[in-house]
Scaffold this motif. Structure first.
Motif, PDB file in Angstrom:
ATOM      1  N   MET A 191     -14.139   4.524  18.486  1.00  0.00           N
ATOM      2  CA  MET A 191     -14.872   5.674  19.335  1.00  0.00           C
ATOM      3  C   MET A 191     -14.730   6.846  18.274  1.00  0.00           C
ATOM      4  O   MET A 191     -13.874   7.302  18.116  1.00  0.00           O
ATOM      5  N   ARG A 192     -15.828   7.395  18.273  1.00  0.00           N
ATOM      6  CA  ARG A 192     -16.267   8.677  17.620  1.00  0.00           C
ATOM      7  C   ARG A 192     -15.319   9.882  18.654  1.00  0.00           C
ATOM      8  O   ARG A 192     -15.807  10.148  19.631  1.00  0.00           O
TER       9      ARG A 192
ATOM     10  N   VAL B  73     -12.393  21.519  12.809  1.00  0.00           N
ATOM     11  CA  VAL B  73     -12.899  20.628  13.714  1.00  0.00           C
ATOM     12  C   VAL B  73     -13.082  19.225  12.896  1.00  0.00           C
ATOM     13  O   VAL B  73     -13.786  19.265  11.779  1.00  0.00           O
ATOM     14  N   LEU B  74     -12.572  18.340  13.318  1.00  0.00           N
ATOM     15  CA  LEU B  74     -12.839  17.028  12.380  1.00  0.00           C
ATOM     16  C   LEU B  74     -13.361  15.853  13.290  1.00  0.00           C
ATOM     17  O   LEU B  74     -13.155  15.882  14.623  1.00  0.00           O
ATOM     18  N   ALA B  75     -14.295  15.235  12.727  1.00  0.00           N
ATOM     19  CA  ALA B  75     -14.789  13.988  13.316  1.00  0.00           C
ATOM     20  C   ALA B  75     -14.100  12.903  12.953  1.00  0.00           C
ATOM     21  O   ALA B  75     -13.972  12.453  11.697  1.00  0.00           O
ATOM     22  N   VAL B  76     -13.400  11.958  13.791  1.00  0.00           N
ATOM     23  CA  VAL B  76     -12.847  11.022  13.639  1.00  0.00           C
ATOM     24  C   VAL B  76     -13.145   9.734  14.333  1.00  0.00           C
ATOM     25  O   VAL B  76     -13.715   9.997  15.466  1.00  0.00           O
ATOM     26  N   ASN B  77     -12.909   8.591  13.866  1.00  0.00           N
ATOM     27  CA  ASN B  77     -13.258   7.454  14.417  1.00  0.00           C
ATOM     28  C   ASN B  77     -11.965   6.761  14.882  1.00  0.00           C
ATOM     29  O   ASN B  77     -11.125   6.210  14.046  1.00  0.00           O
ATOM     30  N   MET B  78     -11.803   6.766  16.246  1.00  0.00           N
ATOM     31  CA  MET B  78     -10.651   6.338  16.848  1.00  0.00           C
ATOM     32  C   MET B  78     -10.788   4.862  17.359  1.00  0.00           C
ATOM     33  O   MET B  78     -11.648   4.649  18.332  1.00  0.00           O
ATOM     34  N   GLN B  79     -10.221   3.850  16.981  1.00  0.00           N
ATOM     35  CA  GLN B  79     -10.196   2.258  17.173  1.00  0.00           C
ATOM     36  C   GLN B  79      -9.549   2.217  18.608  1.00  0.00           C
ATOM     37  O   GLN B  79     -10.197   1.371  19.411  1.00  0.00           O
ATOM     38  N   ASP B  80      -8.538   2.839  18.790  1.00  0.00           N
ATOM     39  CA  ASP B  80      -7.558   2.621  19.988  1.00  0.00           C
ATOM     40  C   ASP B  80      -6.904   3.929  20.192  1.00  0.00           C
ATOM     41  O   ASP B  80      -6.243   4.641  19.524  1.00  0.00           O
ATOM     42  N   ALA B  81      -6.539   4.195  21.488  1.00  0.00           N
ATOM     43  CA  ALA B  81      -5.893   5.556  21.850  1.00  0.00           C
ATOM     44  C   ALA B  81      -4.377   5.425  21.372  1.00  0.00           C
ATOM     45  O   ALA B  81      -3.710   6.492  21.217  1.00  0.00           O
TER      46      ALA B  81
ATOM     47  N   PHE C 125      -8.525  16.556  21.775  1.00  0.00           N
ATOM     48  CA  PHE C 125      -9.502  15.457  21.305  1.00  0.00           C
ATOM     49  C   PHE C 125     -10.746  15.524  22.311  1.00  0.00           C
ATOM     50  O   PHE C 125     -10.378  15.637  23.733  1.00  0.00           O
ATOM     51  N   ARG C 126     -11.877  15.198  21.746  1.00  0.00           N
ATOM     52  CA  ARG C 126     -13.034  15.222  22.550  1.00  0.00           C
ATOM     53  C   ARG C 126     -13.863  14.067  22.246  1.00  0.00           C
ATOM     54  O   ARG C 126     -14.158  13.987  21.271  1.00  0.00           O
ATOM     55  N   ILE C 127     -14.166  13.229  23.510  1.00  0.00           N
ATOM     56  CA  ILE C 127     -15.213  12.081  22.884  1.00  0.00           C
ATOM     57  C   ILE C 127     -16.538  12.658  22.483  1.00  0.00           C
ATOM     58  O   ILE C 127     -16.897  13.590  22.786  1.00  0.00           O
ATOM     59  N   ALA C 128     -17.093  12.212  21.635  1.00  0.00           N
ATOM     60  CA  ALA C 128     -18.547  12.473  20.832  1.00  0.00           C
ATOM     61  C   ALA C 128     -19.475  11.295  20.757  1.00  0.00           C
ATOM     62  O   ALA C 128     -18.946  10.222  20.566  1.00  0.00           O
TER      63      ALA C 128
END
Length: 101
Positions: free
Chosen positions: A1-2, A51-59, A79-82
């Motif tokens: 999830m981005r 501000v970083l855009a990251v891809n988080m596979q799992d909390a 952290f904010r979902i995008a």
């Protein structure tokens, strides 16, 4: 999830690392470890920020993204979902509008 990761750096210890000439190397080490999709450095409420855009596979990965900033800079992280435009197209807004509108 981005996700968007907002980081706010307090003036210390950031200023000390700037004076030592090691802040760039330190930030580079963190970015190499967390591998964000994009990074933008900015001002946030009178403090240095990023501000970083990251891809988080799992909390469970939240600490891997946040702890380097906490431990190195005493930074604050949010952290904010995008969503991308493609994500928004797949969101089913039309159906939700019919159901809830």
């Amino acid at each position: 999830m981005r996700m968007l990761l907002d980081v706010v750096f307090p003036h210390e210890p950031f200023n000390t690392l700037v004076r030592k000439g090691t802040v760039g190397q330190t930030i580079g080490k963190i970015l190499e470890a967390i591998k964000p999709e994009a990074v933008y450095f900015t001002e946030q409420d009178g403090h240095r920020g990023a501000v970083l855009a990251v891809n988080m596979q799992d909390a469970s990965k939240i600490p891997a993204f946040a702890e380097p900033w906490f431990l190195t800079f005493q930074g604050a992280c949010k952290f904010r979902i995008a969503m991308t435009p493609e994500d928004l197209k797949r969101a089913g807004l039309e159906e939700l509008g019919k159901k809830w509108g």
